[in-house]
Each structure stands twice: as C-alpha cells, then as structure tokens.
Enzyme design. Structure first.
Site, PDB file in Angstrom:
ATOM      1  N   CYS A 115      28.645  11.040 -10.789  1.00 50.83           N
ATOM      2  CA  CYS A 115      29.556  11.132  -9.629  1.00 50.83           C
ATOM      3  C   CYS A 115      30.735  10.172  -9.793  1.00 50.83           C
ATOM      4  CB  CYS A 115      28.815  10.810  -8.330  1.00 50.83           C
ATOM      5  SG  CYS A 115      27.741  12.114  -7.711  1.00 50.83           S
ATOM      6  N   CYS A 148      28.833  20.275  -6.441  1.00 54.02           N
ATOM      7  CA  CYS A 148      28.732  20.722  -7.830  1.00 54.02           C
ATOM      8  C   CYS A 148      27.520  21.650  -8.001  1.00 54.02           C
ATOM      9  CB  CYS A 148      28.565  19.523  -8.750  1.00 54.02           C
ATOM     10  SG  CYS A 148      29.979  18.424  -8.785  1.00 54.02           S
ATOM     11  N   CYS A 161      23.940  20.338  -8.597  1.00 52.39           N
ATOM     12  CA  CYS A 161      23.425  19.414  -7.576  1.00 52.39           C
ATOM     13  C   CYS A 161      23.413  20.011  -6.174  1.00 52.39           C
ATOM     14  CB  CYS A 161      24.266  18.139  -7.581  1.00 52.39           C
ATOM     15  SG  CYS A 161      24.192  17.281  -9.148  1.00 52.39           S
ATOM     16  N   CYS A 221      27.465  10.674  -2.397  1.00 50.52           N
ATOM     17  CA  CYS A 221      27.976  10.629  -3.764  1.00 50.52           C
ATOM     18  C   CYS A 221      28.835   9.397  -3.989  1.00 50.52           C
ATOM     19  CB  CYS A 221      28.789  11.872  -4.061  1.00 50.52           C
ATOM     20  SG  CYS A 221      30.187  12.046  -2.972  1.00 50.52           S
TER      21      CYS A 221
HETATM   22  S1  SF4 Z   1      27.386  16.054  -7.737  1.00 52.45           S
HETATM   23 FE1  SF4 Z   1      26.120  16.241  -9.624  1.00 52.45          FE
HETATM   24  S2  SF4 Z   1      27.411  17.214 -11.215  1.00 52.45           S
HETATM   25 FE2  SF4 Z   1      28.724  16.592  -9.465  1.00 52.45          FE
HETATM   26  S3  SF4 Z   1      29.514  14.623 -10.091  1.00 52.45           S
HETATM   27 FE3  SF4 Z   1      27.691  14.159  -8.864  1.00 52.45          FE
HETATM   28  S4  SF4 Z   1      25.942  14.122 -10.308  1.00 52.45           S
HETATM   29 FE4  SF4 Z   1      27.707  15.008 -11.393  1.00 52.45          FE
END
Ligand code: SF4
Length: 245
Positions: free
Chosen positions: A121, A205, A208, A233
């Site tokens: 993230c 995303c 996730c 996040c």
């Molecule tokens: S939500 Fe998941 S894929 Fe997106 S930046 Fe965070 S860890 Fe990475």
C-alpha cells in the site's frame, strides 16, 4: 437484482443532508482552495464527483491507479475522464518500486503479513497520494460514519492533521447512509462501478477486495484475511499510526 434496487432508500433527513453537503462543497471550493477530490471510483466518490460537476466547482478529481485495479474500475475511470467537467488526474506508483517489490516479495506478498500488505500500500497508494496532495490545502473524501467502527466519528471537516501536513480533510458525505448514496445515484442517473452489482460495497485493488454476503460489515470485503483493527490502507490513518508510509 442490482445495487440500486437493493440499496436506494433515502433516509428521513436525506434532503437536509444533501443541502448540507452542497453547501459544504461550495464553501470548501472557495475557502480551502487549492483542494482536490480523492476518488476510488466507489459509490460515494462518484456521488461527490457528480456534485462537483453539477455545482460547477473548481475542484479537480484524482484517482490512484495502483496497477492492481479491477477492469471494471479502469473502464469507469476512462468514462469519467470523458464525462467529467472537472479535470480527472491519474497518479500511478513509481514503476521501478513496484517491480522491485514484486521481484523481492512476490505477487501475493500482501497475504503473507500485515507489514508486507502495508508495504505494498505504501508503494502503490501512499507515495502517489503524497504526490497528488502536494501543495493542496485540503482534500475531499467519501468517508462516511456508517462505514465501520473506525470511521464512526468522522467529522465533516477534519483538521486533526492540519498541524502536521497543512491539510484539512473534507468528508461531505460523513452523515449519509448507504441508502442515501444509492438514492442519489438513482435520482441523478450517476454512472457507477458495476462491481457494486456483484456485492462489492467497497472498491479497491483486485487482490485485496472481495464481494460480501448479506449482513456482513461494509469493510468486510477489504483485506478480509486480517483483523478488523488493521484494516486501513494508510490513506485515512492518523500519522502516529501510519505504518506503511
Ligand atoms: S490494496 Fe492490496 S494490492 Fe492494493 S496497494 Fe494495498 S496491498 Fe497492494
């Protein structure tokens, strides 16, 4: 049955909340300039972008294109760029950092530990976010109190980070219910992310984010393998708690 049929139910105070939101956005455009709207292209954010456009406010919209978004989200982003009166800016991660991280930790690193998830993230979201917000006095988000216990106290104007980074956070839908959001989308024929028709309440995303079942919490579809308390996040985490930056 689609998201509109399932969710569009205006609360009793909807008209008053809409008026409050419009007033706040108009006031923010003059008092907090320069400012931008952060959009994940989820339901709340498309409502705010629609309001910015219909009120003809001078507020650009930005999207963090993490390189891991669903195709449905990318398609909506392309349509928004065409349809929006307000400029739509796209911020991407530093490609070299993504490549190095994936080479070192693998494509599924986020499932192995909270630290690796937050590191991902950090690269894909937080660093581009800082670039997007550089020089801004405020940013607009779609946070709502109803979304989770961690967001239960979200104020309309949040100055808690002002001393640290010189920015206010404006949350014009803080008081809205999920039913209010969908009522607005229905009434105004707002283009929305079709993932919502597949039971995704929260857009993020692809690796996730998952659909949720009836009765599950709004945020249950995000980082579902982690404890509830860890589920931000970093975009909306106070600085002292920020691990990923
Ligand atoms: S939500 Fe998941 S894929 Fe997106 S930046 Fe965070 S860890 Fe990475």
């Amino acid at each position: 049955m689609g998201a509109i049929d399932l969710h569009a139910r205006a609360s009793k105070e909807y008209e008053a909340k809409l008026a409050e939101t419009q007033k706040l956005l108009i006031q923010a455009a003059s008092e907090f300039a320069p400012l931008k709207q952060a959009s994940s292209l989820g339901a709340e954010d498309v409502v705010i972008t629609h309001l910015i456009n219909s009120l003809e406010l001078d507020i650009p919209v930005f999207v963090l294109e993490t390189g891991a978004l669903h195709q449905e989200t990318l398609d909506l982003l392309a349509r928004t760029q065409v349809d929006s009166r307000a400029p739509v800016e796209i911020y991407k991660p530093v490609q070299e950092h993504v490549v190095q991280f994936v080479a070192r930790e693998g494509k599924e690193a986020m499932y192995r530990s909270i630290e690796l998830r937050k590191a991902c993230c950090g690269i894909r979201k937080l660093e581009p976010l800082e670039r997007a917000l550089a020089g801004q006095k405020a940013w607009i988000t779609g946070l709502r109190r109803e979304q989770s216990a961690a967001r239960a106290e979200v104020p309309l104007v949040d100055d808690s980070e002002l001393a640290r980074n010189g920015r206010s956070k404006i949350n014009p839908l803080a008081n809205w219910t999920w039913g209010d959001v969908w009522h607005y989308i229905q009434q105004n024929r707002v283009d929305y992310n079709p993932l919502h028709d597949q039971f995704f309440p929260s857009i993020g995303c692809a690796p996730c984010t998952r659909a949720i079942s009836l009765g599950e919490d709004f945020r249950a579809g995000r980082w579902w393998w982690e404890d509830e308390a860890a589920k931000e996040c970093g975009l909306h985490v106070k600085n002292e708690e920020k691990v990923a930056a």
